[in-house]
Scaffold this active site. Structure first.
Site, PDB file in Angstrom:
ATOM      1  N   CYS A 149      -2.988  -9.721   0.134  1.00  0.00           N
ATOM      2  CA  CYS A 149      -2.794  -8.946   1.355  1.00  0.00           C
ATOM      3  C   CYS A 149      -4.167  -8.761   2.026  1.00  0.00           C
ATOM      4  CB  CYS A 149      -2.161  -7.589   1.029  1.00  0.00           C
ATOM      5  SG  CYS A 149      -3.259  -6.476   0.102  1.00  0.00           S
TER       6      CYS A 149
ATOM      7  N   HIS B 155      -3.647  -3.202  -6.868  1.00  0.00           N
ATOM      8  CA  HIS B 155      -3.143  -4.569  -6.848  1.00  0.00           C
ATOM      9  C   HIS B 155      -3.915  -5.386  -7.879  1.00  0.00           C
ATOM     10  CE1 HIS B 155      -1.553  -4.458  -2.420  1.00  0.00           C
ATOM     11  NE2 HIS B 155      -1.197  -3.394  -3.122  1.00  0.00           N
TER      12      HIS B 155
ATOM     13  N   GLU C  14      -5.445  -8.162  -7.683  1.00  0.00           N
ATOM     14  CA  GLU C  14      -6.728  -8.671  -7.195  1.00  0.00           C
ATOM     15  C   GLU C  14      -7.809  -7.603  -7.208  1.00  0.00           C
ATOM     16  OE1 GLU C  14      -3.668  -8.820  -5.777  1.00  0.00           O
ATOM     17  OE2 GLU C  14      -3.704 -10.230  -4.105  1.00  0.00           O
TER      18      GLU C  14
ATOM     19  N   CYS D   1      -6.747  -6.813  -0.177  1.00  0.00           N
ATOM     20  CA  CYS D   1      -7.328  -7.604  -1.269  1.00  0.00           C
ATOM     21  C   CYS D   1      -8.230  -8.712  -0.743  1.00  0.00           C
ATOM     22  CB  CYS D   1      -6.215  -8.172  -2.142  1.00  0.00           C
ATOM     23  SG  CYS D   1      -5.282  -6.868  -3.001  1.00  0.00           S
TER      24      CYS D   1
END
Length: 148
Positions: free
Chosen positions: A87, A57, A59, A90
């Protein structure tokens, strides 16, 4: 659009540029930048498809890049700007990194950390939501509309 330099809107616009790169690569269009001392030290976007890695992801990649840049595991003097609410994975990584500040654009009503697990961020992490929310949400909506 003109934003005051070094404003949350300015840096979120930089994260949006990363989200556009993700869209071009057929990734879910989420972008992130990490800022320290008003300077971008990490700039990433989702790469789960390209890397075939569900943890890639924006992040997560930004946290890794910023830690590498600083030579430190704690990012307590940094701000993460991300186009979509993180999420739980993260948000947890941001907590372990002791992120100083989190700023995000669009809320994620299905998988955002706020809906699933309140209090997951480090207690000292400041947050701000809704920065360029319309632009961030529109990019995601268009992406999923095109895929259906």
């Amino acid at each position: 659009m003109s934003y005051k330099i070094y404003s949350d809107e300015y840096f979120m616009n930089e994260a949006l540029k990363e989200a556009l790169k993700a869209r071009e690569e057929q990734e879910i269009p989420v972008g992130a930048v990490i800022v320290a001392d008003r300077r971008i030290i990490a700039r990433t976007h989702n790469q789960t498809e390209i890397l075939r890695d569900t943890t890639a992801h924006a992040e997560m990649l930004a946290i890794t890049a910023a830690s590498s840049f600083l030579g430190a595991k704690y990012l307590d003097q940094c701000t993460l700007y991300v186009t979509l609410e993180p999420c739980t994975m993260c948000a947890s990584a941001a907590s372990w990194a002791q992120l100083g500040r989190l700023v995000y654009g669009a809320k994620d009503p299905k998988a955002g950390y706020g809906r699933i697990m309140q209090g997951i961020l480090h207690p000292k992490t400041e947050t701000r939501s809704g920065v360029l929310e319309k632009e961030c949400s529109m990019l995601l909506s268009e992406f999923f509309r095109e895929r259906r």
